[in-house]
Scaffold this motif. Structure first.
Motif, PDB file in Angstrom:
ATOM      1  N   THR A 408       0.821  -1.218   0.000  1.00 29.37           N
ATOM      2  CA  THR A 408       0.000   0.000   0.000  1.00 29.37           C
ATOM      3  C   THR A 408       0.851   1.264   0.000  1.00 29.37           C
ATOM      4  OG1 THR A 408      -0.039   0.018   2.408  1.00 29.37           O
ATOM      5  CG2 THR A 408      -1.884  -1.065   1.320  1.00 29.37           C
ATOM      6  N   ALA A 409       2.125   1.148   0.407  1.00 28.44           N
ATOM      7  CA  ALA A 409       3.018   2.308   0.561  1.00 28.44           C
ATOM      8  C   ALA A 409       2.425   3.335   1.519  1.00 28.44           C
ATOM      9  CB  ALA A 409       3.340   2.959  -0.786  1.00 28.44           C
ATOM     10  N   SER A 410       1.628   2.862   2.465  1.00 26.52           N
ATOM     11  CA  SER A 410       1.036   3.799   3.426  1.00 26.52           C
ATOM     12  C   SER A 410       1.022   3.187   4.824  1.00 26.52           C
ATOM     13  CB  SER A 410      -0.386   4.150   2.992  1.00 26.52           C
ATOM     14  OG  SER A 410      -1.085   4.765   4.050  1.00 26.52           O
ATOM     15  N   SER A 411       1.735   3.819   5.756  1.00 32.90           N
ATOM     16  CA  SER A 411       1.735   3.307   7.142  1.00 32.90           C
ATOM     17  C   SER A 411       0.347   3.440   7.746  1.00 32.90           C
ATOM     18  CB  SER A 411       2.652   4.111   8.062  1.00 32.90           C
ATOM     19  OG  SER A 411       3.883   4.315   7.545  1.00 32.90           O
ATOM     20  N   THR A 412      -0.329   4.528   7.380  1.00 32.38           N
ATOM     21  CA  THR A 412      -1.655   4.752   7.961  1.00 32.38           C
ATOM     22  C   THR A 412      -2.623   3.660   7.511  1.00 32.38           C
ATOM     23  OG1 THR A 412      -1.206   7.092   7.828  1.00 32.38           O
ATOM     24  CG2 THR A 412      -3.451   6.480   8.255  1.00 32.38           C
ATOM     25  N   GLY A 447      12.299   4.251   8.171  1.00 33.63           N
ATOM     26  CA  GLY A 447      12.627   4.063   6.754  1.00 33.63           C
ATOM     27  C   GLY A 447      12.641   5.397   6.013  1.00 33.63           C
ATOM     28  N   THR A 448      11.660   6.239   6.327  1.00 33.44           N
ATOM     29  CA  THR A 448      11.568   7.544   5.673  1.00 33.44           C
ATOM     30  C   THR A 448      12.770   8.410   6.038  1.00 33.44           C
ATOM     31  OG1 THR A 448       9.183   7.373   5.755  1.00 33.44           O
ATOM     32  CG2 THR A 448      10.061   9.572   5.406  1.00 33.44           C
ATOM     33  N   ALA A 449      13.142   8.393   7.321  1.00 27.05           N
ATOM     34  CA  ALA A 449      14.275   9.215   7.769  1.00 27.05           C
ATOM     35  C   ALA A 449      15.556   8.774   7.063  1.00 27.05           C
ATOM     36  CB  ALA A 449      14.429   9.091   9.275  1.00 27.05           C
ATOM     37  N   ALA A 492       3.520  12.521   6.610  1.00 26.29           N
ATOM     38  CA  ALA A 492       2.268  11.785   6.821  1.00 26.29           C
ATOM     39  C   ALA A 492       2.479  10.329   6.400  1.00 26.29           C
ATOM     40  CB  ALA A 492       1.168  12.412   5.991  1.00 26.29           C
ATOM     41  N   GLY A 493       1.655   9.439   6.934  1.00 27.56           N
ATOM     42  CA  GLY A 493       1.806   8.015   6.588  1.00 27.56           C
ATOM     43  C   GLY A 493       1.083   7.665   5.304  1.00 27.56           C
ATOM     44  N   ILE A 494       1.320   8.432   4.265  1.00 27.26           N
ATOM     45  CA  ILE A 494       0.647   8.187   2.984  1.00 27.26           C
ATOM     46  C   ILE A 494       1.706   8.006   1.889  1.00 27.26           C
ATOM     47  CG2 ILE A 494      -1.478   9.414   3.558  1.00 27.26           C
ATOM     48  CD1 ILE A 494      -0.333  11.845   2.101  1.00 27.26           C
ATOM     49  N   PRO A 495       1.323   7.460   0.725  1.00 28.72           N
ATOM     50  CA  PRO A 495       2.330   7.214  -0.304  1.00 28.72           C
ATOM     51  C   PRO A 495       3.107   8.475  -0.690  1.00 28.72           C
ATOM     52  CG  PRO A 495       0.299   6.105  -0.874  1.00 28.72           C
ATOM     53  CD  PRO A 495       0.007   6.935   0.335  1.00 28.72           C
ATOM     54  N   GLU A 496       4.397   8.307  -0.781  1.00 26.83           N
ATOM     55  CA  GLU A 496       5.331   9.335  -1.250  1.00 26.83           C
ATOM     56  C   GLU A 496       5.277  10.648  -0.464  1.00 26.83           C
ATOM     57  OE1 GLU A 496       6.307   9.460  -5.407  1.00 26.83           O
ATOM     58  OE2 GLU A 496       5.130   7.671  -5.791  1.00 26.83           O
ATOM     59  N   ALA A 497       4.862  10.568   0.791  1.00 30.93           N
ATOM     60  CA  ALA A 497       4.862  11.779   1.618  1.00 30.93           C
ATOM     61  C   ALA A 497       6.294  12.237   1.856  1.00 30.93           C
ATOM     62  CB  ALA A 497       4.187  11.506   2.955  1.00 30.93           C
ATOM     63  N   GLY A 498       7.211  11.273   1.921  1.00 32.45           N
ATOM     64  CA  GLY A 498       8.615  11.595   2.180  1.00 32.45           C
ATOM     65  C   GLY A 498       9.223  12.460   1.092  1.00 32.45           C
ATOM     66  N   LEU A 499       8.668  12.366  -0.087  1.00 36.76           N
ATOM     67  CA  LEU A 499       9.197  13.142  -1.210  1.00 36.76           C
ATOM     68  C   LEU A 499       8.936  14.636  -0.986  1.00 36.76           C
ATOM     69  CD1 LEU A 499      10.545  12.387  -3.882  1.00 36.76           C
ATOM     70  CD2 LEU A 499       8.322  12.560  -4.957  1.00 36.76           C
ATOM     71  N   LEU A 526      10.866   2.805  -4.096  1.00 30.29           N
ATOM     72  CA  LEU A 526      11.585   2.865  -2.819  1.00 30.29           C
ATOM     73  C   LEU A 526      10.618   3.148  -1.670  1.00 30.29           C
ATOM     74  CD1 LEU A 526      14.844   4.749  -3.855  1.00 30.29           C
ATOM     75  CD2 LEU A 526      14.517   2.316  -3.440  1.00 30.29           C
ATOM     76  N   ASP A 527       9.549   3.877  -1.965  1.00 28.87           N
ATOM     77  CA  ASP A 527       8.543   4.187  -0.948  1.00 28.87           C
ATOM     78  C   ASP A 527       8.012   2.902  -0.310  1.00 28.87           C
ATOM     79  OD1 ASP A 527       6.749   5.530   0.597  1.00 28.87           O
ATOM     80  OD2 ASP A 527       5.320   5.932  -1.010  1.00 28.87           O
ATOM     81  N   ARG A 528       7.837   1.878  -1.138  1.00 21.78           N
ATOM     82  CA  ARG A 528       7.284   0.625  -0.622  1.00 21.78           C
ATOM     83  C   ARG A 528       8.219  -0.011   0.396  1.00 21.78           C
ATOM     84  NH1 ARG A 528       3.019  -0.852  -4.028  1.00 21.78           N
ATOM     85  NH2 ARG A 528       2.618   1.122  -5.057  1.00 21.78           N
ATOM     86  N   PHE A 529       9.504   0.021   0.083  1.00 23.73           N
ATOM     87  CA  PHE A 529      10.466  -0.590   0.999  1.00 23.73           C
ATOM     88  C   PHE A 529      10.558   0.213   2.295  1.00 23.73           C
ATOM     89  CE2 PHE A 529      11.765  -2.318  -3.110  1.00 23.73           C
ATOM     90  CZ  PHE A 529      11.939  -3.650  -2.800  1.00 23.73           C
ATOM     91  N   ARG A 530      10.576   1.553   2.157  1.00 23.43           N
ATOM     92  CA  ARG A 530      10.727   2.325   3.396  1.00 23.43           C
ATOM     93  C   ARG A 530       9.461   2.244   4.246  1.00 23.43           C
ATOM     94  NH1 ARG A 530      10.681   6.970  -0.529  1.00 23.43           N
ATOM     95  NH2 ARG A 530       8.820   8.182  -0.083  1.00 23.43           N
ATOM     96  N   THR A 531       8.292   2.146   3.607  1.00 20.35           N
ATOM     97  CA  THR A 531       7.059   2.019   4.388  1.00 20.35           C
ATOM     98  C   THR A 531       7.062   0.692   5.153  1.00 20.35           C
ATOM     99  OG1 THR A 531       5.951   3.274   2.653  1.00 20.35           O
ATOM    100  CG2 THR A 531       4.540   2.226   4.278  1.00 20.35           C
ATOM    101  N   ALA A 532       7.582  -0.372   4.503  1.00 25.30           N
ATOM    102  CA  ALA A 532       7.664  -1.669   5.180  1.00 25.30           C
ATOM    103  C   ALA A 532       8.553  -1.549   6.418  1.00 25.30           C
ATOM    104  CB  ALA A 532       8.218  -2.725   4.217  1.00 25.30           C
ATOM    105  N   VAL A 533       9.666  -0.814   6.279  1.00 18.18           N
ATOM    106  CA  VAL A 533      10.566  -0.629   7.428  1.00 18.18           C
ATOM    107  C   VAL A 533       9.873   0.227   8.499  1.00 18.18           C
ATOM    108  CG1 VAL A 533      12.781   0.341   8.172  1.00 18.18           C
ATOM    109  CG2 VAL A 533      12.640  -0.912   6.022  1.00 18.18           C
ATOM    110  N   ASN A 534       9.121   1.236   8.056  1.00 23.12           N
ATOM    111  CA  ASN A 534       8.378   2.058   9.021  1.00 23.12           C
ATOM    112  C   ASN A 534       7.449   1.191   9.873  1.00 23.12           C
ATOM    113  OD1 ASN A 534       9.546   4.323   7.938  1.00 23.12           O
ATOM    114  ND2 ASN A 534       7.763   4.989   6.768  1.00 23.12           N
ATOM    115  N   ALA A 535       6.705   0.308   9.203  1.00 20.59           N
ATOM    116  CA  ALA A 535       5.732  -0.524   9.927  1.00 20.59           C
ATOM    117  C   ALA A 535       6.456  -1.501  10.858  1.00 20.59           C
ATOM    118  CB  ALA A 535       4.855  -1.282   8.936  1.00 20.59           C
TER     119      ALA A 535
HETATM  120  N1  ASP Z   1       4.831   6.165   2.484  1.00 23.19           N
HETATM  121  C1  ASP Z   1       5.486   6.332   3.757  1.00 23.19           C
HETATM  122  C2  ASP Z   1       4.598   5.841   4.860  1.00 23.19           C
HETATM  123  O1  ASP Z   1       3.413   5.846   4.725  1.00 23.19           O
HETATM  124  C3  ASP Z   1       5.907   7.736   4.006  1.00 23.19           C
HETATM  125  C4  ASP Z   1       6.986   8.109   3.030  1.00 23.19           C
HETATM  126  O2  ASP Z   1       8.158   7.863   3.352  1.00 23.19           O
HETATM  127  O3  ASP Z   1       6.686   8.590   1.952  1.00 23.19           O
HETATM  128  O4  ASP Z   1       5.073   5.441   5.882  1.00 23.19           O
END
Ligand code: ASP
Length: 553
Positions: A408-412, A447-449, A492-499, A526-535
Motif C-alpha cells: 500500500t506504501a502507506s503506514s496509515t 525508513g523515511t528518515a 504523513a503516513g501516505i504514499p510518497e509523503a517523504g518526497l 523505494l517508498d514501498r520498501f521504506r514504508t515496510a521498514v516504518n511498519a
Molecule cells: N509512504 C510512507 C509511509 O506511509 C511515508 C513516506 O516515506 O513517503 O510510511
C-alpha cells in the motif's frame, strides 16, 4: 496469551504465504503483461487498479474509528492516564533513538556507495526539468516566483546587459536562485548580480549576490540560494551575457527561504492539535485525533459510574473493528495482488521499471542496503536486547503487516493490519499496541528518515558534479541528519509523503529543489520498501514498550 497467539499465527501462516505469492505473481504479470499485449494491457491494468483501490479504501475506512477507539480503550484499560507516563516516555525515546540510528545508517551507506559519483550531467539536467513541476506543486507556505526572463542568447557584442525586477508581497524569508546555462565556450563569462530596493526605484547590490558563470560549456550552473535582505520590497537581477561562445541562458527564481529549525519545531507542535476534530477525521490526520482520544479517554477514567456506558461502548467498538480487520485480511492476497500489479505494470508501461533499475542502480543499492541494515540488524538487535524475543519469529509474526505496508506504501492504511498482527500473532498486549502503534504510524518513520538522508546526499553528490563550487561539508551532512529526522517525524503516513518533506532537507543545505527530479521516477518503488521498514519499526517499538508496561505493573 502467548499460546493463543501461537495458535493464531499457525492458522495464519497460510495467509502470509498467499500474500507473498500474490506479490511475486503481481510483479511477474506486470512485466509479462505489457510484453505480451503491449498497449492492449492497459484495460487489464485499469481493472487491477479498481481492485487495489477497493482494498486500500477498505483499510483506510477503518483507520479513523480504529485509532480513536483503540487509543481510548487503551487508556480505559490502564484505568488511569498517569500510568501512561512511563511507557509514553519509553515510546517517544524509542522513536527518536531509532529514527536517529536510521539516519546515521543512511548517511554511512550513501557515503560509502557514493551513488552520485560519475552521474551523467545530462541526467541531472533532465531531472531538473522534471523536478520543477513537483516543486511548484509542493511549494509550502508561499509559492516561488520566476523572474520572467526571455532566454538571452547570443553574446555581449549583440545584447546589452539587461535588468528585471520582481516585487515581494509576502513577509518572511526569501531567497533567489540564479541559473545560467552556458552553451559553447565563452571568452568572458556571463555574469548576474542580485540587487534590492525598498521602493522599486533605487536598487543596491545585495552583498555576495554576484554570480559568474563558467566560460566552458557546462550544462547547468546555479547559485546556491542567495538570501534577500529582509527590508526588500523588490529584487532585481542585472544580467550580462557572455562574450564569445554561442549563448548564455539565464533563469532566476524567487523562492521561500528555508524554515528555521525553530519554525520546523513550531510546526511539529502545532501538528498535535486541531481546531476542528471532524476536519482531522476527514483528512485522516491522526496525530490530533490521538491527542484528543488520550484526553477524552483520560476524562472517562475519572468519571466513575457516569461514564460506564460510553466506556463499554468504546471497548466494544474497538473489539468489533479488530474482528472486521481479521475479515478484511482474508481479502488481502487479492487486494495486494491488484495493488502491486497495477502499480508495477503502470511503471513498466511508462518505461520506468526495468530501465530505471539500471540507471538508478547505485542510488537504489544505497537506499535498499541502508534499509536492509536497519530492518535486519539494528531493529532485531534492539528487539532482542530489550525483550529477549526471537527476531526471526517476530519478523514472521509481523510479516502480513510488513507485506501490506510494501503493497500500500502507506503506514496509515497498514495500521489496522499492524495492530492485528501485533496483538493476535505476536501476542503484544493491547495496552501497548493500542497506544504505541497509532502514534508510531504517524511519527515514527525510520525508513523515511533513512531515505531522506540518503537521497539528500545523493542529490548533493550529483549536484557537485555540475557545480564544482558546491562542497558537501561535514557541517552540511549534520544539517541533513537533523532536518531528515524532523522531516520524517512530520511526514504523513501516505504514499510518497517523504518526497514532499524531502524539500525541507534540500532547502536547509541550499541544494536546488528541482533536483528532486533525480529521485522522482524511482520514488514510488523505494517508498514501498521504506514504508515496510516504518511498519516494522513501529511493531518493534510496541514490543519494547510492552516490557515497560509489565515493569510498571
Ligand atoms: N509512504 C510512507 C509511509 O506511509 C511515508 C513516506 O516515506 O513517503 O510510511
Amino acid at each position: 496469551m502467548a499460546k493463543h497467539a501461537e495458535q493464531q499465527s499457525g492458522g495464519q501462516s497460510h495467509l502470509t504465504l498467499f500474500i507473498v505469492g500474490a506479490i511475486v505473481l503481481a510483479v511477474v504479470v506486470a512485466i509479462a503483461g505489457p510484453a505480451a499485449l503491449g498497449e492492449g494491457f492497459r484495460p487489464v491494468v485499469a481493472i487491477f487498479n479498481v481492485g487495489g483501490e477497493v482494498f486500500l479504501r477498505m483499510l483506510q475506512m477503518v483507520v479513523v474509528p480504529l485509532v480513536m477507539a483503540s487509543v481510548m480503550s487503551g487508556i480505559l484499560g490502564l484505568g488511569d492516564i498517569r500510568k501512561l507516563g512511563r511507557p509514553g516516555a519509553y515510546a517517544v525515546s524509542y522513536y527518536l533513538s531509532t529514527t536517529i540510528l536510521a539516519v546515521i545508517t543512511g548517511l554511512i551507506v550513501v557515503n560509502i556507495v557514493n551513488p552520485g559519483r560519475g552521474i551523467d550531467k545530462k541526467l541531472v539536467e533532465d531531472a531538473r526539468q522534471e523536478g520543477e513541476e513537483t516543486v511548484a506543486h509542493a511549494a509550502g507556505r508561499k509559492s516561488g516566483k520566476k523572474f520572467e526572463w526571455h532566454n538571452v542568447t547570443g553574446d555581449r557584442a549583440q545584447i546589452a546587459s539587461e535588468s528585471k525586477n520582481v516585487s515581494i508581497s509576502d513577509n518572511g524569508s526569501w531567497n533567489v536562485r540564479i541559473v545560467i546555462d552556458q552553451v559553447g565556450d565563452a571568452s568572458t563569462p556571463a555574469h548576474a548580480q542580485l540587487r534590492w530596493s525598498r521602493d522599486g526605484n533605487v536598487f543596491t547590490d545585495v552583498e555576495n549576490g554576484e554570480f559568474v558563470a563558467g566560460t566552458e560549456e557546462s550544462i547547468y550552473r546555479t547559485t546556491a540560494a542567495i538570501p534577500v535582505p529582509e527590508e526588500a520590497a523588490y529584487v532585481q537581477i542585472r544580467f550580462e551575457p557572455q562574450q564569445g561562445g554561442t549563448a548564455s541562458i539565464i533563469e532566476a527564481y524567487l523562492v521561500p527561504g528555508p524554515p528555521s529549525i525553530g519554525e520546523i519545531f513550531q510546526n511539529l507542535v502545532l501538528m498535535l492539535f486541531t481546531g476542528n476534530l471532524l476536519a482531522s477525521m476527514v483528512e485522516i490526520n491522526l496525530l490530533p485525533l490521538i491527542v484528543f482520544s488520550i484526553v477524552f479517554g483520560g476524562m472517562l477514567t475519572t468519571m466513575g459510574e457516569k461514564s460506564k456506558t460510553i466506556s463499554e461502548l468504546v471497548v466494544s467498538i474497538n473489539d468489533a473493528l479488530m474482528s472486521f480487520i481479521l475479515l478484511l485480511m482474508k481479502l488481502a492476497p487479492l487486494g495486494i495482488f491488484c495493488l502491486v500489479a497495477a502499480r508495477f505494470a503502470k511503471a513498466q508501461m511508462d518505461g520506468q521499471f526495468l530501465s530505471l533499475l539500471k540507471t538508478q542502480a547505485w542510488y537504489m543499492t544505497s537506499v535498499l542496503t541502508g534499509l536492509g541494515v536497519h530492518a535486519l540488524c539494528t531493529l532485531p538487535l534492539l528487539l532482542w536486547i530489550f525483550t529477549k524475543r526471537n527476531p526471526i519469529q517476530f519478523f514472521g509474526q509481523m510479516s502480513q503487516a510488513i507485506l501490506t505496508a510494501f503493497s500500500t506504501a502507506s503506514s496509515t492504511a497498514t495500521l489496522p493490519v499492524t495492530m492485528e498482527c501485533a496483538e493476535k500473532r505476536a501476542g503484544i498486549s493491547p495496552r501497548s499496541t493500542e497506544f504505541v502503534l497509532p502514534l508510531g504510524a504517524t511519527i515514527n518513520m525510520d525508513g523515511t528518515a533513512l531515505y531522506e538522508a540518503a537521497a539528500a546526499i545523493f542529490i548533493a553528490q550529483a549536484y557537485a558534479i555540475v557545480d564544482p563550487t558546491f562542497v558537501l561539508t561535514f557541517d552540511k551532512q549534520v544539517v541533513i541528519a537533523v532536518t531528515a529526522t524532523l522531516a520524517a517525524i512530520g511526514a504523513a503516513g501516505i504514499p510518497e509523503a517523504g518526497l514532499v518533506t524531502m524539500l525541507i532537507v534540500l532547502n536547509a543545505v541550499g541544494l536546488p529543489l528541482e533536483l528532486i527530479g533525480l529521485i522522482l521516477p524511482i520514488d514510488w518503488l523505494l517508498d514501498r520498501f521504506r514504508t515496510a521498514v516504518n511498519a516494522f519499526g513501529d511493531s518493534v517499538g510496541a514490543a519494547i514498550v510492552d516490557k515497560s508496561f509489565s515493569a510498571a505493573s
